[in-house]
Write a protein that holds these residues in place. Structure first.
Motif, PDB file in Angstrom:
ATOM      1  N   PRO A  31     -11.191   3.040  -1.263  1.00  0.00           N
ATOM      2  CA  PRO A  31     -10.957   3.840  -2.472  1.00  0.00           C
ATOM      3  C   PRO A  31     -11.934   4.999  -2.626  1.00  0.00           C
ATOM      4  O   PRO A  31     -11.556   6.072  -3.101  1.00  0.00           O
ATOM      5  N   LEU A  32     -13.186   4.798  -2.215  1.00  0.00           N
ATOM      6  CA  LEU A  32     -14.181   5.861  -2.315  1.00  0.00           C
ATOM      7  C   LEU A  32     -13.885   7.001  -1.353  1.00  0.00           C
ATOM      8  O   LEU A  32     -14.159   8.166  -1.653  1.00  0.00           O
ATOM      9  N   ILE A  33     -13.283   6.692  -0.203  1.00  0.00           N
ATOM     10  CA  ILE A  33     -13.037   7.709   0.815  1.00  0.00           C
ATOM     11  C   ILE A  33     -11.643   8.318   0.684  1.00  0.00           C
ATOM     12  O   ILE A  33     -11.473   9.544   0.794  1.00  0.00           O
ATOM     13  N   LEU A  34     -10.635   7.481   0.422  1.00  0.00           N
ATOM     14  CA  LEU A  34      -9.249   7.959   0.446  1.00  0.00           C
ATOM     15  C   LEU A  34      -8.708   8.314  -0.931  1.00  0.00           C
ATOM     16  O   LEU A  34      -7.793   9.131  -1.038  1.00  0.00           O
ATOM     17  N   ALA A  35      -9.218   7.697  -1.989  1.00  0.00           N
ATOM     18  CA  ALA A  35      -8.671   7.932  -3.323  1.00  0.00           C
ATOM     19  C   ALA A  35      -9.782   7.957  -4.364  1.00  0.00           C
ATOM     20  O   ALA A  35      -9.830   7.113  -5.264  1.00  0.00           O
ATOM     21  N   PRO A  36     -10.688   8.936  -4.292  1.00  0.00           N
ATOM     22  CA  PRO A  36     -11.830   8.949  -5.223  1.00  0.00           C
ATOM     23  C   PRO A  36     -11.553   9.606  -6.564  1.00  0.00           C
ATOM     24  O   PRO A  36     -12.430   9.598  -7.430  1.00  0.00           O
ATOM     25  N   SER A  37     -10.383  10.198  -6.763  1.00  0.00           N
ATOM     26  CA  SER A  37     -10.121  10.892  -8.020  1.00  0.00           C
ATOM     27  C   SER A  37      -9.992   9.904  -9.174  1.00  0.00           C
ATOM     28  O   SER A  37      -9.727   8.708  -8.962  1.00  0.00           O
ATOM     29  N   ASP A  38     -10.155  10.384 -10.383  1.00  0.00           N
ATOM     30  CA  ASP A  38     -10.114   9.524 -11.555  1.00  0.00           C
ATOM     31  C   ASP A  38      -8.721   8.938 -11.767  1.00  0.00           C
ATOM     32  O   ASP A  38      -8.584   7.857 -12.331  1.00  0.00           O
TER      33      ASP A  38
ATOM     34  N   MET B  68      -4.567  10.654   7.039  1.00  0.00           N
ATOM     35  CA  MET B  68      -4.163  10.786   5.635  1.00  0.00           C
ATOM     36  C   MET B  68      -4.217  12.249   5.172  1.00  0.00           C
ATOM     37  O   MET B  68      -3.369  12.676   4.386  1.00  0.00           O
ATOM     38  N   VAL B  69      -5.184  13.004   5.681  1.00  0.00           N
ATOM     39  CA  VAL B  69      -5.250  14.426   5.328  1.00  0.00           C
ATOM     40  C   VAL B  69      -4.052  15.166   5.920  1.00  0.00           C
ATOM     41  O   VAL B  69      -3.426  16.012   5.252  1.00  0.00           O
ATOM     42  N   ALA B  70      -3.714  14.856   7.179  1.00  0.00           N
ATOM     43  CA  ALA B  70      -2.569  15.511   7.809  1.00  0.00           C
ATOM     44  C   ALA B  70      -1.262  15.146   7.119  1.00  0.00           C
ATOM     45  O   ALA B  70      -0.336  15.964   7.049  1.00  0.00           O
ATOM     46  N   ALA B  71      -1.165  13.920   6.614  1.00  0.00           N
ATOM     47  CA  ALA B  71       0.051  13.481   5.928  1.00  0.00           C
ATOM     48  C   ALA B  71       0.043  13.814   4.445  1.00  0.00           C
ATOM     49  O   ALA B  71       0.991  13.457   3.737  1.00  0.00           O
ATOM     50  N   ASP B  72      -1.017  14.464   3.977  1.00  0.00           N
ATOM     51  CA  ASP B  72      -1.162  14.849   2.569  1.00  0.00           C
ATOM     52  C   ASP B  72      -1.083  13.614   1.655  1.00  0.00           C
ATOM     53  O   ASP B  72      -0.399  13.617   0.629  1.00  0.00           O
ATOM     54  N   LEU B  73      -1.790  12.557   2.041  1.00  0.00           N
ATOM     55  CA  LEU B  73      -1.795  11.319   1.267  1.00  0.00           C
ATOM     56  C   LEU B  73      -3.148  11.023   0.637  1.00  0.00           C
ATOM     57  O   LEU B  73      -3.323   9.955   0.041  1.00  0.00           O
ATOM     58  N   VAL B  74      -4.101  11.941   0.758  1.00  0.00           N
ATOM     59  CA  VAL B  74      -5.410  11.722   0.144  1.00  0.00           C
ATOM     60  C   VAL B  74      -5.262  11.764  -1.372  1.00  0.00           C
ATOM     61  O   VAL B  74      -4.491  12.554  -1.919  1.00  0.00           O
ATOM     62  N   ASN B  75      -6.014  10.888  -2.036  1.00  0.00           N
ATOM     63  CA  ASN B  75      -5.954  10.740  -3.495  1.00  0.00           C
ATOM     64  C   ASN B  75      -4.580  10.268  -3.964  1.00  0.00           C
ATOM     65  O   ASN B  75      -4.068  10.698  -4.999  1.00  0.00           O
ATOM     66  N   THR B  76      -3.995   9.374  -3.163  1.00  0.00           N
ATOM     67  CA  THR B  76      -2.753   8.695  -3.554  1.00  0.00           C
ATOM     68  C   THR B  76      -2.919   7.201  -3.315  1.00  0.00           C
ATOM     69  O   THR B  76      -3.678   6.776  -2.430  1.00  0.00           O
ATOM     70  N   LEU B  77      -2.206   6.414  -4.095  1.00  0.00           N
ATOM     71  CA  LEU B  77      -2.242   4.964  -3.898  1.00  0.00           C
ATOM     72  C   LEU B  77      -1.535   4.556  -2.619  1.00  0.00           C
ATOM     73  O   LEU B  77      -1.815   3.490  -2.062  1.00  0.00           O
ATOM     74  N   THR B  78      -0.622   5.401  -2.146  1.00  0.00           N
ATOM     75  CA  THR B  78       0.086   5.105  -0.900  1.00  0.00           C
ATOM     76  C   THR B  78      -0.880   4.990   0.272  1.00  0.00           C
ATOM     77  O   THR B  78      -0.706   4.142   1.154  1.00  0.00           O
TER      78      THR B  78
ATOM     79  N   ASN C  78      -4.124   0.687 -11.289  1.00  0.00           N
ATOM     80  CA  ASN C  78      -4.190   1.136  -9.892  1.00  0.00           C
ATOM     81  C   ASN C  78      -4.525  -0.017  -8.954  1.00  0.00           C
ATOM     82  O   ASN C  78      -3.880  -0.182  -7.904  1.00  0.00           O
ATOM     83  N   SER C  79      -5.516  -0.829  -9.328  1.00  0.00           N
ATOM     84  CA  SER C  79      -5.865  -1.983  -8.496  1.00  0.00           C
ATOM     85  C   SER C  79      -4.714  -2.970  -8.412  1.00  0.00           C
ATOM     86  O   SER C  79      -4.431  -3.535  -7.349  1.00  0.00           O
ATOM     87  N   LEU C  80      -4.049  -3.181  -9.539  1.00  0.00           N
ATOM     88  CA  LEU C  80      -2.935  -4.132  -9.561  1.00  0.00           C
ATOM     89  C   LEU C  80      -1.780  -3.641  -8.699  1.00  0.00           C
ATOM     90  O   LEU C  80      -1.200  -4.419  -7.923  1.00  0.00           O
ATOM     91  N   ILE C  81      -1.445  -2.364  -8.797  1.00  0.00           N
ATOM     92  CA  ILE C  81      -0.353  -1.820  -7.992  1.00  0.00           C
ATOM     93  C   ILE C  81      -0.675  -1.906  -6.511  1.00  0.00           C
ATOM     94  O   ILE C  81       0.140  -2.368  -5.699  1.00  0.00           O
ATOM     95  N   VAL C  82      -1.871  -1.475  -6.144  1.00  0.00           N
ATOM     96  CA  VAL C  82      -2.265  -1.493  -4.735  1.00  0.00           C
ATOM     97  C   VAL C  82      -2.285  -2.920  -4.189  1.00  0.00           C
ATOM     98  O   VAL C  82      -1.776  -3.195  -3.095  1.00  0.00           O
ATOM     99  N   THR C  83      -2.839  -3.845  -4.957  1.00  0.00           N
ATOM    100  CA  THR C  83      -2.955  -5.224  -4.485  1.00  0.00           C
ATOM    101  C   THR C  83      -1.599  -5.909  -4.371  1.00  0.00           C
ATOM    102  O   THR C  83      -1.292  -6.539  -3.349  1.00  0.00           O
ATOM    103  N   VAL C  84      -0.769  -5.787  -5.398  1.00  0.00           N
ATOM    104  CA  VAL C  84       0.532  -6.469  -5.401  1.00  0.00           C
ATOM    105  C   VAL C  84       1.450  -5.917  -4.315  1.00  0.00           C
ATOM    106  O   VAL C  84       2.074  -6.674  -3.557  1.00  0.00           O
ATOM    107  N   VAL C  85       1.541  -4.589  -4.222  1.00  0.00           N
ATOM    108  CA  VAL C  85       2.411  -3.981  -3.210  1.00  0.00           C
ATOM    109  C   VAL C  85       1.916  -4.317  -1.803  1.00  0.00           C
ATOM    110  O   VAL C  85       2.707  -4.640  -0.905  1.00  0.00           O
TER     111      VAL C  85
END
Length: 277
Positions: A215-222, A131-141, A74-81
């Motif tokens: 990550p703690l606020i937007l994508a906290p899921s495992d 992000m909540v309105a766009a339904d992007l919470v808990n996504t790497l996007t 996840n870190s690698l994908i987020v960082t590289v992209v």
């Protein structure tokens, strides 16, 4: 046999060495204690591991109990992209601001400079609502979009300064040969500013890789947690698994160290060239 060193130069070297020790000491402390037993970490945190204190229990816990490979991916994908789009959009925007004159050019440059002065964390509530309105919470996007917005202002300001130093005669000669603007940008400008691109990449990659706030606020899921957020599972309210913390932090530092080792020459060239300019 020994050259006489000026006092001012000697003071500069001593200051730089002291700063290097201050910066490297926490890294060395984490690395050393990651190979020690829990009791040895508290009894002698500054001592090197010995035959009695050496232990790999922290790495065993990290690799067996934690979903480390998922956190790393996840870190690698987020960082590289994020880095790819920051460098791409930043170079394109810098080329437009430095090469072409159009209405609003100065205001647009001021807008990017304003993005450096104002921390993006001040808009956390608004970002979360979007992000909540766009339904992007808990996504790497969601993380990628935030990091692109965070890194673009610095990338544009640094790259535009370097592009402005490219000789105008070189670009005019390419235009006289019938080369398109895209080819000039891709085949002429980008190869000349590689040190600046490496500088932007390193300065942008480290905050993204080490970030815990978004990550703690937007994508906290495992499933979407990054490596810095995954380390927190070893920190409890009443007890902390320091072997797991030290080992996971050591593993998290490896990509940053490798990146710096690969691009250190380009980074130094970019910094020194920017200082001269």
């Amino acid at each position: 046999m020994f050259k006489r060193v000026a006092p001012s130069r000697f003071f500069v070297h001593v200051t730089l060495m002291a700063y290097a020790v201050l910066a490297l000491f926490p890294i060395l402390l984490v690395l050393v204690n990651s190979f020690k037993r829990r009791d040895a970490i508290f009894d002698s945190p500054l001592a090197l591991p010995t035959a009695e204190t050496f232990s790999l229990v922290g790495y065993v816990k990290v690799l067996e109990q934690a979903n480390v490979l998922n956190y790393f991916s996840n870190s690698l994908i987020v960082t590289v992209v994020s880095l790819f789009f920051i460098l791409l959009f930043g170079a394109m925007a810098a080329w437009a601001l430095s090469e072409y004159r159009f209405p609003g050019n100065r205001w647009l440059a001021l807008f990017f400079a304003f993005g450096i002065m104002v921390p993006i964390r001040l808009g956390t509530v608004s970002i979360l609502k979007i992000m909540v309105a766009a339904d992007l919470v808990n996504t790497l996007t969601a993380l990628i979009l935030v990091y692109i917005a965070q890194g673009l202002p610095l990338a544009v300001m640094i790259l535009s300064e370097f592009m402005a130093q490219v000789p105008k005669e070189l670009k005019d000669a390419a235009r006289c040969d019938g080369i398109s603007e895209y080819s000039i940008f891709y085949h002429v400008i980008l190869p000349l500013i590689r040190p600046a691109l490496a500088t932007v990449a390193v300065f942008t990659m480290v905050p993204i890789w080490n970030d815990l706030w978004f990550p703690l606020i937007l994508a906290p899921s495992d499933q979407t947690a990054t490596i810095t957020l995954g380390v927190q599972q070893f920190v409890g309210q009443y007890s902390t698994d320091w072997n797991g913390v030290m080992s996971s932090l050591t593993l998290a530092m490896v990509p940053v160290i490798i990146l710096y080792a690969l691009f250190s020459r380009q980074l130094i060239r970019g910094i020194t060239a920017g200082a001269v300019k």
